[in-house]
Design a protein around this motif. Structure first.
Motif, PDB file in Angstrom:
ATOM      1  N   LEU A 123      41.849  13.061  71.299  1.00  0.00           N
ATOM      2  CA  LEU A 123      42.640  13.895  72.443  1.00  0.00           C
ATOM      3  C   LEU A 123      43.747  14.504  71.790  1.00  0.00           C
ATOM      4  CD1 LEU A 123      42.723  14.245  75.566  1.00  0.00           C
ATOM      5  CD2 LEU A 123      44.879  12.618  75.611  1.00  0.00           C
ATOM      6  N   ILE A 124      44.418  14.058  70.688  1.00  0.00           N
ATOM      7  CA  ILE A 124      45.150  14.905  69.917  1.00  0.00           C
ATOM      8  C   ILE A 124      44.513  15.904  68.878  1.00  0.00           C
ATOM      9  CG2 ILE A 124      47.122  14.595  68.116  1.00  0.00           C
ATOM     10  CD1 ILE A 124      47.602  11.579  69.124  1.00  0.00           C
ATOM     11  N   ARG A 125      43.773  15.372  68.285  1.00  0.00           N
ATOM     12  CA  ARG A 125      42.804  16.247  67.517  1.00  0.00           C
ATOM     13  C   ARG A 125      41.862  17.449  68.104  1.00  0.00           C
ATOM     14  NH1 ARG A 125      43.584  17.253  62.814  1.00  0.00           N
ATOM     15  NH2 ARG A 125      42.984  15.079  62.084  1.00  0.00           N
ATOM     16  N   LEU A 126      41.586  17.566  69.422  1.00  0.00           N
ATOM     17  CA  LEU A 126      41.014  18.334  70.201  1.00  0.00           C
ATOM     18  C   LEU A 126      42.053  19.616  70.618  1.00  0.00           C
ATOM     19  CD1 LEU A 126      38.417  16.665  72.436  1.00  0.00           C
ATOM     20  CD2 LEU A 126      37.838  18.089  70.405  1.00  0.00           C
ATOM     21  N   ALA A 127      43.279  18.947  71.118  1.00  0.00           N
ATOM     22  CA  ALA A 127      44.314  19.781  71.364  1.00  0.00           C
ATOM     23  C   ALA A 127      44.846  20.660  70.173  1.00  0.00           C
ATOM     24  CB  ALA A 127      45.461  19.159  71.876  1.00  0.00           C
ATOM     25  N   LEU A 152      45.164  20.877  76.392  1.00  0.00           N
ATOM     26  CA  LEU A 152      43.819  20.816  76.029  1.00  0.00           C
ATOM     27  C   LEU A 152      42.927  22.032  76.774  1.00  0.00           C
ATOM     28  CD1 LEU A 152      41.745  18.964  74.548  1.00  0.00           C
ATOM     29  CD2 LEU A 152      41.301  17.834  76.173  1.00  0.00           C
ATOM     30  N   GLY A 153      42.516  22.899  75.786  1.00  0.00           N
ATOM     31  CA  GLY A 153      41.934  23.903  76.341  1.00  0.00           C
ATOM     32  C   GLY A 153      42.998  24.798  77.202  1.00  0.00           C
ATOM     33  N   ARG A 154      42.455  25.576  78.444  1.00  0.00           N
ATOM     34  CA  ARG A 154      43.516  26.440  78.883  1.00  0.00           C
ATOM     35  C   ARG A 154      43.856  25.740  80.134  1.00  0.00           C
ATOM     36  NH1 ARG A 154      39.795  31.703  77.903  1.00  0.00           N
ATOM     37  NH2 ARG A 154      39.991  31.750  75.598  1.00  0.00           N
ATOM     38  N   VAL A 155      43.669  24.475  80.493  1.00  0.00           N
ATOM     39  CA  VAL A 155      44.220  23.645  81.487  1.00  0.00           C
ATOM     40  C   VAL A 155      45.340  22.865  80.941  1.00  0.00           C
ATOM     41  CG1 VAL A 155      43.947  22.076  83.152  1.00  0.00           C
ATOM     42  CG2 VAL A 155      41.905  23.724  82.644  1.00  0.00           C
TER      43      VAL A 155
END
Length: 494
Positions: A262-266, A276-279
Protein backbone atom coordinates in the motif's frame (compact mmCIF):
# COMPACT_ATOMS: atom_id res chain seq x y z
CA UNK A 1 31.80 -9.96 -10.47
CA UNK A 2 31.16 -12.07 -7.37
CA UNK A 3 28.14 -14.09 -6.36
CA UNK A 4 27.14 -11.35 -3.88
CA UNK A 5 26.60 -9.01 -6.83
CA UNK A 6 23.56 -11.18 -7.52
CA UNK A 7 22.26 -10.84 -3.95
CA UNK A 8 19.09 -8.96 -5.06
CA UNK A 9 17.91 -12.01 -6.98
CA UNK A 10 19.54 -14.67 -4.78
CA UNK A 11 17.48 -13.54 -1.79
CA UNK A 12 14.41 -14.76 -3.72
CA UNK A 13 15.90 -17.59 -5.77
CA UNK A 14 17.65 -19.32 -2.84
CA UNK A 15 14.48 -20.37 -0.94
CA UNK A 16 12.62 -20.84 -4.23
CA UNK A 17 15.11 -23.39 -5.55
CA UNK A 18 15.72 -24.96 -2.16
CA UNK A 19 12.02 -25.78 -1.68
CA UNK A 20 11.80 -28.72 -4.15
CA UNK A 21 15.11 -30.09 -2.84
CA UNK A 22 13.88 -29.99 0.75
CA UNK A 23 10.60 -31.64 -0.30
CA UNK A 24 12.35 -34.83 -1.45
CA UNK A 25 14.83 -35.19 1.41
CA UNK A 26 14.32 -38.62 2.99
CA UNK A 27 14.53 -37.63 6.67
CA UNK A 28 12.37 -34.96 8.37
CA UNK A 29 15.24 -33.93 10.64
CA UNK A 30 17.49 -33.35 7.63
CA UNK A 31 14.75 -31.38 5.86
CA UNK A 32 14.20 -29.24 8.96
CA UNK A 33 17.91 -28.50 9.31
CA UNK A 34 18.17 -27.62 5.62
CA UNK A 35 15.21 -25.26 5.94
CA UNK A 36 16.81 -23.44 8.86
CA UNK A 37 20.12 -23.14 7.00
CA UNK A 38 18.44 -21.73 3.88
CA UNK A 39 16.46 -19.21 5.95
CA UNK A 40 19.64 -18.13 7.78
CA UNK A 41 21.51 -17.69 4.49
CA UNK A 42 18.60 -15.63 3.21
CA UNK A 43 18.83 -13.43 6.30
CA UNK A 44 22.56 -12.95 5.63
CA UNK A 45 21.78 -11.86 2.07
CA UNK A 46 19.09 -9.47 3.34
CA UNK A 47 21.53 -7.89 5.79
CA UNK A 48 24.08 -7.57 2.99
CA UNK A 49 21.51 -5.64 0.93
CA UNK A 50 20.61 -3.42 3.88
CA UNK A 51 24.13 -1.99 4.17
CA UNK A 52 24.15 0.01 0.89
CA UNK A 53 20.50 0.95 1.42
CA UNK A 54 21.42 2.57 4.74
CA UNK A 55 23.96 4.67 2.83
CA UNK A 56 21.19 5.91 0.53
CA UNK A 57 21.81 3.62 -2.44
CA UNK A 58 18.94 2.21 -4.51
CA UNK A 59 19.88 -1.14 -6.03
CA UNK A 60 18.45 -1.89 -9.49
CA UNK A 61 18.92 -5.45 -10.76
CA UNK A 62 17.51 -6.12 -14.26
CA UNK A 63 16.79 -9.82 -14.72
CA UNK A 64 18.60 -11.31 -17.74
CA UNK A 65 20.16 -7.89 -18.39
CA UNK A 66 16.85 -6.76 -19.93
CA UNK A 67 16.67 -3.17 -18.78
CA UNK A 68 13.39 -1.78 -17.44
CA UNK A 69 10.74 -1.00 -18.45
CA UNK A 70 11.01 -3.85 -20.98
CA UNK A 71 12.56 -6.34 -18.58
CA UNK A 72 11.72 -7.23 -14.99
CA UNK A 73 13.61 -5.14 -12.47
CA UNK A 74 14.36 -5.93 -8.84
CA UNK A 75 14.51 -2.57 -7.07
CA UNK A 76 15.77 -2.37 -3.48
CA UNK A 77 15.72 0.91 -1.58
CA UNK A 78 15.81 1.37 2.18
CA UNK A 79 12.16 0.43 2.69
CA UNK A 80 12.48 -2.74 0.60
CA UNK A 81 15.77 -3.68 2.28
CA UNK A 82 14.33 -3.22 5.78
CA UNK A 83 11.26 -5.29 4.91
CA UNK A 84 13.47 -8.02 3.43
CA UNK A 85 15.44 -8.21 6.68
CA UNK A 86 12.19 -8.37 8.66
CA UNK A 87 10.80 -11.21 6.53
CA UNK A 88 14.05 -13.20 6.38
CA UNK A 89 14.63 -12.70 10.11
CA UNK A 90 11.10 -13.87 10.87
CA UNK A 91 11.65 -16.87 8.61
CA UNK A 92 14.89 -17.81 10.36
CA UNK A 93 13.36 -17.68 13.83
CA UNK A 94 10.33 -19.66 12.66
CA UNK A 95 12.52 -22.27 10.93
CA UNK A 96 14.20 -22.97 14.27
CA UNK A 97 10.82 -23.86 15.77
CA UNK A 98 9.20 -25.74 12.89
CA UNK A 99 10.76 -29.22 13.25
CA UNK A 100 9.82 -29.43 16.94
CA UNK A 101 6.50 -27.62 16.65
CA UNK A 102 5.17 -29.81 13.83
CA UNK A 103 6.02 -33.07 15.59
CA UNK A 104 2.61 -33.72 17.19
CA UNK A 105 0.62 -32.29 14.26
CA UNK A 106 2.19 -33.53 11.03
CA UNK A 107 3.18 -37.09 10.09
CA UNK A 108 6.97 -37.50 9.63
CA UNK A 109 6.63 -38.29 5.93
CA UNK A 110 4.70 -35.06 5.30
CA UNK A 111 7.06 -32.70 7.11
CA UNK A 112 9.61 -32.21 4.30
CA UNK A 113 6.84 -31.07 1.97
CA UNK A 114 5.57 -28.69 4.61
CA UNK A 115 9.08 -27.27 5.05
CA UNK A 116 9.14 -26.79 1.28
CA UNK A 117 5.85 -24.87 1.45
CA UNK A 118 7.35 -22.67 4.14
CA UNK A 119 10.35 -21.83 1.93
CA UNK A 120 8.02 -21.04 -0.98
CA UNK A 121 6.06 -18.68 1.29
CA UNK A 122 9.32 -17.03 2.35
CA UNK A 123 10.38 -16.60 -1.29
CA UNK A 124 6.98 -15.21 -2.29
CA UNK A 125 6.87 -12.62 0.49
CA UNK A 126 10.41 -11.40 -0.20
CA UNK A 127 9.70 -11.37 -3.93
CA UNK A 128 6.75 -9.02 -3.42
CA UNK A 129 9.05 -6.64 -1.55
CA UNK A 130 12.05 -6.55 -3.89
CA UNK A 131 10.42 -6.64 -7.32
CA UNK A 132 9.89 -3.43 -9.23
CA UNK A 133 7.38 -4.99 -11.65
CA UNK A 134 3.70 -4.79 -10.75
CA UNK A 135 2.69 -8.06 -12.44
CA UNK A 136 5.65 -9.75 -10.75
CA UNK A 137 4.13 -8.61 -7.45
CA UNK A 138 1.00 -10.55 -8.37
CA UNK A 139 3.03 -13.66 -9.26
CA UNK A 140 4.85 -13.63 -5.93
CA UNK A 141 1.59 -12.86 -4.15
CA UNK A 142 0.15 -16.08 -5.54
CA UNK A 143 3.27 -18.09 -4.62
CA UNK A 144 3.05 -16.83 -1.04
CA UNK A 145 -0.73 -17.34 -0.86
CA UNK A 146 -0.79 -20.89 -2.24
CA UNK A 147 1.93 -22.01 0.14
CA UNK A 148 0.15 -20.27 3.05
CA UNK A 149 -3.02 -22.27 2.40
CA UNK A 150 -0.98 -25.46 2.73
CA UNK A 151 0.72 -24.26 5.91
CA UNK A 152 -2.62 -23.37 7.55
CA UNK A 153 -4.19 -26.68 6.56
CA UNK A 154 -1.31 -28.50 8.27
CA UNK A 155 -2.99 -27.65 11.57
CA UNK A 156 -5.64 -30.27 10.78
CA UNK A 157 -3.43 -32.83 12.54
CA UNK A 158 -4.50 -31.21 15.82
CA UNK A 159 -7.81 -29.59 14.86
CA UNK A 160 -9.80 -30.42 11.71
CA UNK A 161 -11.14 -26.88 11.65
CA UNK A 162 -7.79 -25.89 10.13
CA UNK A 163 -9.07 -27.27 6.82
CA UNK A 164 -12.08 -24.96 6.92
CA UNK A 165 -9.85 -22.03 7.88
CA UNK A 166 -7.52 -22.79 4.97
CA UNK A 167 -10.47 -23.07 2.56
CA UNK A 168 -11.94 -19.75 3.77
CA UNK A 169 -8.58 -18.08 3.27
CA UNK A 170 -8.26 -19.69 -0.16
CA UNK A 171 -11.62 -18.31 -1.31
CA UNK A 172 -11.08 -14.84 0.10
CA UNK A 173 -7.40 -14.79 -0.88
CA UNK A 174 -8.28 -15.74 -4.46
CA UNK A 175 -10.89 -12.98 -4.48
CA UNK A 176 -8.34 -10.44 -3.29
CA UNK A 177 -5.79 -11.61 -5.87
CA UNK A 178 -8.43 -11.31 -8.60
CA UNK A 179 -9.18 -7.72 -7.63
CA UNK A 180 -5.46 -7.01 -7.59
CA UNK A 181 -4.76 -8.43 -11.05
CA UNK A 182 -7.81 -6.64 -12.53
CA UNK A 183 -6.39 -3.39 -11.16
CA UNK A 184 -3.05 -4.19 -12.80
CA UNK A 185 -4.84 -4.83 -16.10
CA UNK A 186 -6.52 -1.40 -16.02
CA UNK A 187 -3.21 0.33 -15.32
CA UNK A 188 -1.47 -1.61 -18.09
CA UNK A 189 -4.18 -0.73 -20.60
CA UNK A 190 -3.89 2.93 -19.60
CA UNK A 191 -0.07 3.14 -19.69
CA UNK A 192 1.34 0.16 -21.61
CA UNK A 193 3.89 -0.68 -18.90
CA UNK A 194 4.15 -2.80 -15.77
CA UNK A 195 7.35 -1.41 -14.27
CA UNK A 196 6.28 0.53 -11.19
CA UNK A 197 8.71 3.41 -11.63
CA UNK A 198 7.74 3.72 -15.30
CA UNK A 199 4.07 3.58 -14.36
CA UNK A 200 4.63 6.54 -12.07
CA UNK A 201 6.03 8.55 -14.96
CA UNK A 202 3.27 7.66 -17.43
CA UNK A 203 0.21 7.94 -15.20
CA UNK A 204 -0.12 11.74 -15.36
CA UNK A 205 -0.91 11.48 -19.07
CA UNK A 206 -3.20 8.45 -18.75
CA UNK A 207 -7.00 8.42 -18.71
CA UNK A 208 -8.51 9.48 -15.40
CA UNK A 209 -11.29 6.87 -15.42
CA UNK A 210 -8.92 3.93 -15.97
CA UNK A 211 -6.65 5.10 -13.16
CA UNK A 212 -9.52 5.52 -10.71
CA UNK A 213 -10.96 2.09 -11.50
CA UNK A 214 -7.54 0.42 -11.51
CA UNK A 215 -6.42 1.96 -8.23
CA UNK A 216 -9.79 1.05 -6.65
CA UNK A 217 -9.37 -2.60 -7.60
CA UNK A 218 -5.80 -2.57 -6.26
CA UNK A 219 -6.96 -1.05 -2.97
CA UNK A 220 -9.71 -3.62 -2.43
CA UNK A 221 -7.34 -6.48 -3.27
CA UNK A 222 -4.77 -5.23 -0.78
CA UNK A 223 -7.46 -4.52 1.81
CA UNK A 224 -8.54 -8.15 1.65
CA UNK A 225 -4.97 -9.43 1.90
CA UNK A 226 -4.28 -7.06 4.80
CA UNK A 227 -7.45 -8.18 6.64
CA UNK A 228 -8.92 -4.67 6.75
CA UNK A 229 -12.36 -4.40 8.31
CA UNK A 230 -14.84 -5.66 7.06
CA UNK A 231 -12.65 -7.98 4.93
CA UNK A 232 -10.92 -9.54 7.95
CA UNK A 233 -12.98 -12.74 8.22
CA UNK A 234 -10.18 -15.08 7.17
CA UNK A 235 -7.58 -13.98 9.71
CA UNK A 236 -8.88 -15.13 13.15
CA UNK A 237 -9.50 -18.73 12.07
CA UNK A 238 -6.32 -18.90 10.01
CA UNK A 239 -4.21 -17.78 12.98
CA UNK A 240 -6.15 -19.88 15.50
CA UNK A 241 -6.07 -23.24 13.68
CA UNK A 242 -2.76 -23.12 11.81
CA UNK A 243 0.23 -24.72 13.58
CA UNK A 244 1.39 -22.19 16.17
CA UNK A 245 4.87 -21.88 14.63
CA UNK A 246 3.29 -21.11 11.25
CA UNK A 247 1.08 -18.49 12.89
CA UNK A 248 4.22 -16.88 14.31
CA UNK A 249 5.60 -16.39 10.81
CA UNK A 250 2.32 -15.17 9.34
CA UNK A 251 1.74 -12.70 12.17
CA UNK A 252 5.20 -11.20 11.65
CA UNK A 253 5.02 -10.92 7.86
CA UNK A 254 1.80 -11.53 5.90
CA UNK A 255 -0.33 -8.47 6.67
CA UNK A 256 2.84 -6.37 7.00
CA UNK A 257 3.73 -7.04 3.36
CA UNK A 258 0.24 -5.94 2.29
CA UNK A 259 0.73 -2.67 4.18
CA UNK A 260 4.15 -2.34 2.54
CA UNK A 261 2.54 -2.68 -0.90
CA UNK A 262 0.00 0.00 0.00
CA UNK A 263 2.84 2.37 0.88
CA UNK A 264 4.90 1.35 -2.15
CA UNK A 265 2.10 1.86 -4.66
CA UNK A 266 1.20 5.25 -3.21
CA UNK A 267 4.85 6.28 -3.37
CA UNK A 268 6.43 4.79 -6.48
CA UNK A 269 3.49 4.29 -8.82
CA UNK A 270 0.98 7.01 -8.00
CA UNK A 271 3.52 9.42 -6.49
CA UNK A 272 0.95 10.65 -4.01
CA UNK A 273 2.24 9.56 -0.58
CA UNK A 274 -0.73 9.01 1.69
CA UNK A 275 -3.07 8.45 -1.24
CA UNK A 276 -3.48 5.80 -3.91
CA UNK A 277 -4.22 6.87 -7.44
CA UNK A 278 -6.56 9.77 -8.03
CA UNK A 279 -8.87 8.66 -5.26
CA UNK A 280 -7.98 9.84 -1.75
CA UNK A 281 -8.01 6.43 -0.11
CA UNK A 282 -5.97 7.94 2.73
CA UNK A 283 -9.17 9.56 4.01
CA UNK A 284 -10.64 6.07 4.51
CA UNK A 285 -7.72 4.73 6.53
CA UNK A 286 -8.21 6.52 9.90
CA UNK A 287 -11.90 5.53 10.30
CA UNK A 288 -11.19 1.98 9.08
CA UNK A 289 -8.18 1.82 11.38
CA UNK A 290 -10.11 3.05 14.42
CA UNK A 291 -12.92 0.58 13.74
CA UNK A 292 -10.37 -2.26 13.53
CA UNK A 293 -8.61 -1.02 16.66
CA UNK A 294 -11.74 -1.09 18.81
CA UNK A 295 -13.43 -4.13 17.21
CA UNK A 296 -10.30 -6.26 17.33
CA UNK A 297 -9.66 -5.35 20.97
CA UNK A 298 -13.25 -6.11 22.02
CA UNK A 299 -13.25 -9.47 20.20
CA UNK A 300 -9.95 -10.35 21.87
CA UNK A 301 -11.60 -9.89 25.28
CA UNK A 302 -14.28 -12.46 24.38
CA UNK A 303 -11.81 -15.08 23.14
CA UNK A 304 -11.18 -18.22 25.19
CA UNK A 305 -8.20 -19.36 23.12
CA UNK A 306 -4.81 -17.65 23.32
CA UNK A 307 -4.10 -17.92 19.58
CA UNK A 308 -7.51 -16.50 18.66
CA UNK A 309 -7.07 -13.74 21.25
CA UNK A 310 -3.74 -12.79 19.70
CA UNK A 311 -5.30 -12.97 16.23
CA UNK A 312 -7.93 -10.37 17.11
CA UNK A 313 -5.19 -8.35 18.76
CA UNK A 314 -3.35 -8.41 15.42
CA UNK A 315 -6.42 -6.95 13.72
CA UNK A 316 -6.44 -4.16 16.31
CA UNK A 317 -2.74 -3.48 15.83
CA UNK A 318 -3.13 -3.40 12.06
CA UNK A 319 -5.86 -0.82 12.59
CA UNK A 320 -3.38 1.35 14.47
CA UNK A 321 -0.95 1.13 11.54
CA UNK A 322 -3.66 2.10 9.06
CA UNK A 323 -4.79 5.04 11.21
CA UNK A 324 -1.20 6.28 11.38
CA UNK A 325 -0.69 5.85 7.63
CA UNK A 326 -3.90 7.77 6.94
CA UNK A 327 -2.57 10.76 8.88
CA UNK A 328 -0.06 11.24 6.06
CA UNK A 329 3.14 13.25 5.86
CA UNK A 330 6.54 12.15 7.08
CA UNK A 331 5.28 11.79 10.66
CA UNK A 332 2.26 9.64 9.71
CA UNK A 333 4.18 7.29 7.43
CA UNK A 334 7.02 7.03 9.98
CA UNK A 335 4.52 6.21 12.76
CA UNK A 336 2.95 3.50 10.58
CA UNK A 337 6.37 1.97 9.91
CA UNK A 338 7.37 2.14 13.59
CA UNK A 339 4.20 0.23 14.41
CA UNK A 340 4.85 -2.24 11.59
CA UNK A 341 8.37 -3.14 12.74
CA UNK A 342 7.62 -3.13 16.46
CA UNK A 343 4.37 -5.05 16.18
CA UNK A 344 6.10 -7.76 14.15
CA UNK A 345 8.58 -8.19 17.00
CA UNK A 346 6.03 -8.08 19.83
CA UNK A 347 3.43 -10.31 18.22
CA UNK A 348 6.09 -12.70 16.92
CA UNK A 349 7.32 -13.12 20.50
CA UNK A 350 3.78 -13.72 21.77
CA UNK A 351 3.06 -16.39 19.16
CA UNK A 352 6.49 -18.02 19.63
CA UNK A 353 5.76 -18.47 23.34
CA UNK A 354 2.29 -19.73 22.47
CA UNK A 355 3.82 -22.29 20.12
CA UNK A 356 6.00 -23.52 23.00
CA UNK A 357 2.99 -23.74 25.32
CA UNK A 358 0.99 -25.67 22.72
CA UNK A 359 3.92 -28.05 22.21
CA UNK A 360 4.16 -28.70 25.97
CA UNK A 361 0.48 -28.69 26.92
CA UNK A 362 -1.27 -29.58 23.67
CA UNK A 363 -3.67 -26.64 23.61
CA UNK A 364 -3.80 -22.86 23.39
CA UNK A 365 -7.04 -22.61 25.34
CA UNK A 366 -6.93 -20.28 28.32
CA UNK A 367 -7.73 -23.30 30.49
CA UNK A 368 -4.45 -24.86 29.38
CA UNK A 369 -2.59 -21.89 30.89
CA UNK A 370 -3.56 -22.93 34.42
CA UNK A 371 -0.49 -23.01 36.65
CA UNK A 372 1.75 -21.67 33.90
CA UNK A 373 3.48 -19.18 36.20
CA UNK A 374 4.63 -22.01 38.48
CA UNK A 375 5.21 -24.88 36.07
CA UNK A 376 6.54 -22.88 33.09
CA UNK A 377 7.94 -19.70 34.66
CA UNK A 378 10.15 -18.78 31.68
CA UNK A 379 7.24 -19.11 29.25
CA UNK A 380 5.07 -17.06 31.60
CA UNK A 381 7.68 -14.29 31.87
CA UNK A 382 8.13 -14.09 28.09
CA UNK A 383 4.35 -14.04 27.61
CA UNK A 384 4.03 -11.19 30.10
CA UNK A 385 6.71 -9.19 28.24
CA UNK A 386 4.76 -9.59 24.99
CA UNK A 387 1.54 -8.63 26.77
CA UNK A 388 3.09 -5.49 28.22
CA UNK A 389 4.29 -4.62 24.71
CA UNK A 390 0.78 -5.01 23.32
CA UNK A 391 -0.65 -2.78 26.05
CA UNK A 392 2.01 -0.15 25.37
CA UNK A 393 3.62 -0.04 28.80
CA UNK A 394 6.66 2.30 29.00
CA UNK A 395 10.05 0.66 28.37
CA UNK A 396 8.52 -1.63 25.76
CA UNK A 397 8.47 -1.23 21.99
CA UNK A 398 4.66 -1.04 22.11
CA UNK A 399 4.83 2.21 24.10
CA UNK A 400 7.03 3.78 21.43
CA UNK A 401 4.60 2.66 18.70
CA UNK A 402 1.49 4.09 20.33
CA UNK A 403 3.22 7.26 21.45
CA UNK A 404 4.29 7.99 17.86
CA UNK A 405 0.65 7.99 16.71
CA UNK A 406 -0.68 9.78 19.79
CA UNK A 407 1.76 12.65 19.33
CA UNK A 408 0.56 13.23 15.76
CA UNK A 409 -3.11 12.97 16.72
CA UNK A 410 -2.71 15.36 19.67
CA UNK A 411 -0.64 17.79 17.60
CA UNK A 412 -3.40 17.99 15.00
CA UNK A 413 -6.27 18.05 17.51
CA UNK A 414 -7.52 14.67 16.28
CA UNK A 415 -8.93 13.75 19.67
CA UNK A 416 -11.13 10.99 18.28
CA UNK A 417 -8.04 9.16 17.04
CA UNK A 418 -6.18 9.75 20.29
CA UNK A 419 -9.18 8.66 22.34
CA UNK A 420 -9.61 5.51 20.25
CA UNK A 421 -5.98 4.53 20.84
CA UNK A 422 -6.25 5.10 24.60
CA UNK A 423 -9.56 3.19 24.78
CA UNK A 424 -8.05 0.28 22.86
CA UNK A 425 -5.09 0.26 25.25
CA UNK A 426 -7.45 -0.01 28.22
CA UNK A 427 -9.28 -2.89 26.55
CA UNK A 428 -5.90 -4.51 25.87
CA UNK A 429 -5.22 -4.41 29.63
CA UNK A 430 -8.42 -6.42 30.12
CA UNK A 431 -7.61 -9.25 27.72
CA UNK A 432 -3.95 -9.44 28.73
CA UNK A 433 -5.08 -9.64 32.36
CA UNK A 434 -7.33 -12.57 31.43
CA UNK A 435 -4.23 -14.40 30.20
CA UNK A 436 -2.19 -13.49 33.29
CA UNK A 437 -5.09 -14.43 35.59
CA UNK A 438 -5.44 -17.85 33.98
CA UNK A 439 -1.68 -18.44 34.20
CA UNK A 440 -1.24 -17.25 37.80
CA UNK A 441 -4.45 -17.90 39.70
CA UNK A 442 -6.07 -20.97 38.10
CA UNK A 443 -4.93 -24.26 39.69
CA UNK A 444 -3.29 -26.66 37.21
CA UNK A 445 -4.77 -30.08 36.52
CA UNK A 446 -2.94 -32.97 38.16
CA UNK A 447 -2.15 -34.55 34.80
CA UNK A 448 -0.79 -31.32 33.30
CA UNK A 449 2.55 -32.02 31.53
CA UNK A 450 5.57 -30.70 33.39
CA UNK A 451 8.55 -28.81 31.96
CA UNK A 452 9.25 -25.31 30.68
CA UNK A 453 9.78 -24.11 27.10
CA UNK A 454 11.59 -26.46 24.77
CA UNK A 455 14.90 -24.90 23.60
CA UNK A 456 13.54 -24.73 20.04
CA UNK A 457 11.01 -22.14 21.23
CA UNK A 458 13.11 -20.53 23.93
CA UNK A 459 15.64 -18.96 21.55
CA UNK A 460 13.15 -17.28 19.14
CA UNK A 461 10.83 -16.17 21.95
CA UNK A 462 13.76 -14.92 24.04
CA UNK A 463 15.28 -12.95 21.16
CA UNK A 464 11.95 -11.28 20.36
CA UNK A 465 11.22 -10.52 24.04
CA UNK A 466 14.68 -8.96 24.40
CA UNK A 467 14.02 -6.86 21.29
CA UNK A 468 10.64 -5.79 22.71
CA UNK A 469 12.32 -4.43 25.83
CA UNK A 470 15.50 -3.21 24.11
CA UNK A 471 13.60 -1.15 21.54
CA UNK A 472 11.46 0.27 24.33
CA UNK A 473 14.51 1.41 26.29
CA UNK A 474 16.32 2.74 23.21
CA UNK A 475 13.90 3.32 20.36
CA UNK A 476 16.34 5.24 18.16
CA UNK A 477 17.18 2.42 15.70
CA UNK A 478 13.58 1.86 14.64
CA UNK A 479 12.46 5.49 14.91
CA UNK A 480 15.40 6.80 12.88
CA UNK A 481 14.98 4.05 10.27
CA UNK A 482 11.25 4.72 9.90
CA UNK A 483 11.78 8.49 9.73
CA UNK A 484 14.46 8.12 7.03
CA UNK A 485 12.20 5.91 4.96
CA UNK A 486 9.23 8.28 5.36
CA UNK A 487 11.45 11.22 4.37
CA UNK A 488 12.52 9.40 1.19
CA UNK A 489 8.92 8.61 0.34
CA UNK A 490 7.51 12.10 0.86
CA UNK A 491 10.58 13.68 -0.68
CA UNK A 492 10.25 11.53 -3.79
CA UNK A 493 13.38 9.54 -3.14
CA UNK A 494 11.64 6.27 -2.31
Amino acid sequence: MTILDHAPVLVVVLPLLAAPVVAVLPRPALAGAATAIVAALDLALALYLLVPALDGAVISYPLGNWLPPIGIEYRIDLLAAAMTVLIAGSGTLTALMLPTALGPEVAPGDRPRLFAAFLLCLAGLIGMVVTGDLFNVFVFLEIASLSTYVLIAAGAGRDRRALTAAFDYLVLGATGATFFVIGIAFLYIATGTLNMADLGERLPGAGRRAIIVGSSFLFVGLALKAAMLPLHRWLPNAYAYAPAAVTTFLAMTATKVSLYLLIRLADLVFQTPGELGRVNFAALLPPIGLAMLITGSVMAVTSKDLKRLLAFSSIANLGLMLAALGLGGVAGIAAALINLFNHAIIKGGAFAVTAGIVHRRGSAGLAALAGLSRQMPIAFALLVVAGLGLIGVPLTAGFVSKLAVLQIAAGRDLWLVAGGILLASLITVVYIWRVVEAAMLAPPAEDMPKGDLHPAFLLPAGVLAAATIGLGIDSRPVVELATRIAGQIVGGGG
